[in-house]
Write an enzyme that holds these catalytic residues in place. Structure first.
Site, PDB file in Angstrom:
ATOM      1  N   HIS A 171      -2.557  -0.499   8.511  1.00  0.00           N
ATOM      2  CA  HIS A 171      -3.262   0.788   8.592  1.00  0.00           C
ATOM      3  C   HIS A 171      -4.582   0.542   9.323  1.00  0.00           C
ATOM      4  CE1 HIS A 171      -0.641   2.590   5.443  1.00  0.00           C
ATOM      5  NE2 HIS A 171      -0.593   1.340   5.019  1.00  0.00           N
TER       6      HIS A 171
ATOM      7  N   HIS B  71       6.126  -4.093   2.015  1.00  0.00           N
ATOM      8  CA  HIS B  71       5.228  -4.625   0.964  1.00  0.00           C
ATOM      9  C   HIS B  71       5.902  -4.760  -0.397  1.00  0.00           C
ATOM     10  CE1 HIS B  71       4.911  -0.312   0.446  1.00  0.00           C
ATOM     11  NE2 HIS B  71       4.005  -0.149   1.402  1.00  0.00           N
TER      12      HIS B  71
ATOM     13  N   LEU C 239      -0.808   0.281  -3.683  1.00  0.00           N
ATOM     14  CA  LEU C 239       0.550   0.685  -4.019  1.00  0.00           C
ATOM     15  C   LEU C 239       1.517   0.062  -3.030  1.00  0.00           C
ATOM     16  CD1 LEU C 239      -0.090   4.404  -4.970  1.00  0.00           C
ATOM     17  CD2 LEU C 239       0.678   2.561  -6.500  1.00  0.00           C
TER      18      LEU C 239
ATOM     19  N   LYS D 264       8.732   5.643   9.589  1.00  0.00           N
ATOM     20  CA  LYS D 264       8.282   5.274   8.248  1.00  0.00           C
ATOM     21  C   LYS D 264       8.661   6.345   7.248  1.00  0.00           C
ATOM     22  CE  LYS D 264       6.156   3.084   4.992  1.00  0.00           C
ATOM     23  NZ  LYS D 264       4.758   2.833   4.762  1.00  0.00           N
TER      24      LYS D 264
ATOM     25  N   ASP E  18      -0.198  -4.849   5.225  1.00  0.00           N
ATOM     26  CA  ASP E  18      -0.558  -3.595   4.546  1.00  0.00           C
ATOM     27  C   ASP E  18      -2.066  -3.499   4.346  1.00  0.00           C
ATOM     28  OD1 ASP E  18      -0.223  -1.078   3.435  1.00  0.00           O
ATOM     29  OD2 ASP E  18       0.221  -1.833   1.436  1.00  0.00           O
TER      30      ASP E  18
ATOM     31  N   HIS F  98       8.649   2.858   2.272  1.00  0.00           N
ATOM     32  CA  HIS F  98       7.779   2.666   1.101  1.00  0.00           C
ATOM     33  C   HIS F  98       8.681   2.798  -0.116  1.00  0.00           C
ATOM     34  CE1 HIS F  98       3.853   2.830  -1.094  1.00  0.00           C
ATOM     35  NE2 HIS F  98       4.702   3.206  -2.022  1.00  0.00           N
TER      36      HIS F  98
ATOM     37  N   ALA G 192      -5.740   4.048  -3.553  1.00  0.00           N
ATOM     38  CA  ALA G 192      -4.899   2.849  -3.472  1.00  0.00           C
ATOM     39  C   ALA G 192      -5.016   2.231  -2.092  1.00  0.00           C
ATOM     40  CB  ALA G 192      -3.448   3.225  -3.750  1.00  0.00           C
TER      41      ALA G 192
ATOM     42  N   HIS H  25       2.953  -4.436   9.355  1.00  0.00           N
ATOM     43  CA  HIS H  25       2.585  -3.270   8.515  1.00  0.00           C
ATOM     44  C   HIS H  25       1.060  -3.201   8.443  1.00  0.00           C
ATOM     45  CE1 HIS H  25       3.474  -0.514   4.926  1.00  0.00           C
ATOM     46  NE2 HIS H  25       2.156  -0.488   5.088  1.00  0.00           N
TER      47      HIS H  25
ATOM     48  N   ARG I  93      -6.332   3.302  10.457  1.00  0.00           N
ATOM     49  CA  ARG I  93      -7.096   4.545  10.282  1.00  0.00           C
ATOM     50  C   ARG I  93      -7.514   5.140  11.627  1.00  0.00           C
ATOM     51  NH1 ARG I  93      -4.835   4.249   5.416  1.00  0.00           N
ATOM     52  NH2 ARG I  93      -6.036   3.184   3.841  1.00  0.00           N
TER      53      ARG I  93
ATOM     54  N   ASN J 214       0.225   7.265   8.545  1.00  0.00           N
ATOM     55  CA  ASN J 214      -0.219   8.176   7.473  1.00  0.00           C
ATOM     56  C   ASN J 214      -1.662   8.640   7.658  1.00  0.00           C
ATOM     57  OD1 ASN J 214      -1.092   5.550   6.793  1.00  0.00           O
ATOM     58  ND2 ASN J 214      -1.114   5.990   4.614  1.00  0.00           N
TER      59      ASN J 214
HETATM   60  C1  NCD Z   1      -1.846   2.631   1.790  1.00  0.00           C
HETATM   61  C2  NCD Z   1      -2.979   3.468   2.407  1.00  0.00           C
HETATM   62  O1  NCD Z   1      -4.091   3.447   1.864  1.00  0.00           O
HETATM   63  O2  NCD Z   1      -2.748   4.097   3.424  1.00  0.00           O
HETATM   64  N1  NCD Z   1      -2.223   2.263   0.456  1.00  0.00           N
HETATM   65  C3  NCD Z   1      -1.741   1.234  -0.254  1.00  0.00           C
HETATM   66  O3  NCD Z   1      -2.096   1.129  -1.426  1.00  0.00           O
HETATM   67  N2  NCD Z   1      -0.933   0.347   0.263  1.00  0.00           N
HETATM   68  C4  NCD Z   1      -0.571   3.387   1.842  1.00  0.00           C
HETATM   69  C5  NCD Z   1       0.616   2.531   1.551  1.00  0.00           C
HETATM   70  O4  NCD Z   1       0.992   1.670   2.338  1.00  0.00           O
HETATM   71  O5  NCD Z   1       1.218   2.710   0.486  1.00  0.00           O
HETATM   72 ZN    ZN Z   2       0.868   0.556   3.892  1.00  0.00          ZN
END
Ligand code: NCD
Ligand code: ZN
Length: 355
Positions: free
Chosen positions: A23, A182, A227, A107, A255, A144, A271, A21, A25, A49
């Site tokens: 991100h 998560h 989150l 997802k 995450d 999620h 978040a 998991h 970007r 996302n």
């Molecule tokens: C994640 C994000 O910033 O893309 N934020 C987070 O608090 N974990 C999105 C997610 O996984 O919920």
């Molecule tokens: Zn995430």
């Protein structure tokens, strides 16, 4: 460095881990941060996302190419792409992407539950067609697990999701592979333990270390906010027990979710916790504290690929008991990002991966 206790392990070599998991970007942020994950992990499930989200095979291929293009030479890093489920997503597109080896999983973000989830699913009942298809073709659903309703207390949104959404979905699609992402509560640990073998969960490094007090430690702490938000200490204890238990339903997913410092330190801070720069080190610290370093390899490198039906990695990575100073911030051209453990010196250091 000498071991702190006579029988303590000072060095640990494990099979190369994966991050289930992540991100990474896009654009400048991706260029600044993605290599931290490639240093430690052979593969990563890339969260879709973006704005706009990754909902088509073409968008996922293009995103994968952008990730690979910024990797250093000889990186050996495989991004595993995911499709972002929307109310309108076409099951044929999902199946085609999976068949062509582009989409590893889908997802599910409940609309409004977290960062960039505005396009997410408004009602899981709209998803029956695509979930049925995924069940049929053996494609994992990554969830999620929070309800988005503003009238539900934020600390209860994961537990309510289990009862209202995941429980019924689990019964409606008994053969669907589901990863509850998560997890932050003892309730989720219990849910996953009592479900069949096709239900699993990822656990982040930060949820193994912080509880909700960290958000208000002497003042408001935006860099501890993600989150699902960290819960009470007893939930963290349950997560730690699950992570070190050797139960293959619980595996590593960082995450890591970087946001520019200015967007975190704001009157409406984003978040997301950026844990990639010290992810494996942080997990090692936790497993060491639990007297369970022998359980780290299963959690980090074996249970994830087995659940996804993918081969285990062939290479190794070595962790050494050694001081590892985490920077206060990772700074690029016009960007500064504060990592998890900023300014701390951890007692474990991960070496580069070896082929
Ligand atoms: C994640 C994000 O910033 O893309 N934020 C987070 O608090 N974990 C999105 C997610 O996984 O919920
Ligand atoms: Zn995430």
């Amino acid at each position: 460095m000498p071991a702190s206790e006579p029988n303590a392990i000072d060095e640990l070599t494990i099979r190369e881990p994966d991050d289930w998991h992540l991100h990474v970007r896009d654009d400048d942020m991706m260029a600044l941060i993605a290599h931290y994950s490639a240093r430690q992990f052979a593969r990563a499930i890339i969260m879709p996302n973006l704005v706009p989200p990754v909902t088509t095979v073409a968008a996922a291929e293009a995103y994968r190419d952008r990730i690979l293009a910024i990797m250093p030479d000889g990186h050996r890093f495989t991004p595993l792409m995911t499709a972002y489920l929307t109310d309108e997503i076409d099951p044929d597109e999902v199946e085609r992407g999976h068949g062509e080896g582009v989409f590893t999983a889908c997802k599910l973000y409940p609309a409004g539950a977290t960062t960039n989830s505005a396009f997410g699913v408004t009602d899981v009942r709209n998803m029956h067609g695509v979930l049925e298809r995924m069940q049929k073709i053996g494609m994992p659903l990554l969830v999620h697990g929070e309800v988005a309703s503003k009238d539900i207390d934020i600390f209860d949104r994961e537990a309510v999701f289990l009862e209202k959404v995941l429980g019924p979905m689990r019964s409606d699609f008994p053969d669907l592979k589901i990863v509850l992402e998560h997890i932050t509560t003892a309730d989720s640990v219990a849910f996953v333990q009592s479900a069949g073998a096709n239900t699993a969960a990822t656990i982040t490094p930060h949820h193994l270390r912080i509880d909700r007090n960290a958000l208000f430690d002497g003042g408001m702490r935006p860099h501890a906010y993600c989150l699902p938000v960290a819960k009470r200490a007893h939930h963290r204890t349950a997560l730690r027990q699950a992570a070190v238990s050797g139960d293959p339903k619980f595996f590593l997913g960082t995450d890591s979710a970087p946001h520019p410092r200015k967007d975190k330190e704001s009157d409406c801070g984003c978040a997301g916790i950026f844990c990639a720069p010290a992810a494996l080190e942080s997990y090692a610290l936790t497993f060491d504290e639990e007297g369970a370093l022998d359980k780290l390899e299963g959690f980090a490198s074996e249970f994830g690929p087995r659940f996804y039906g993918l081969p285990l990695n062939e290479g190794t990575i070595t962790l050494k008991r050694d001081d590892f100073a985490v920077p206060d911030a990772i700074t690029g051209k016009d960007l500064s990002v504060v990592p998890f453990h900023a300014g701390e010196t951890l007692k474990w250091r991960a070496m580069d991966r070896a082929a």
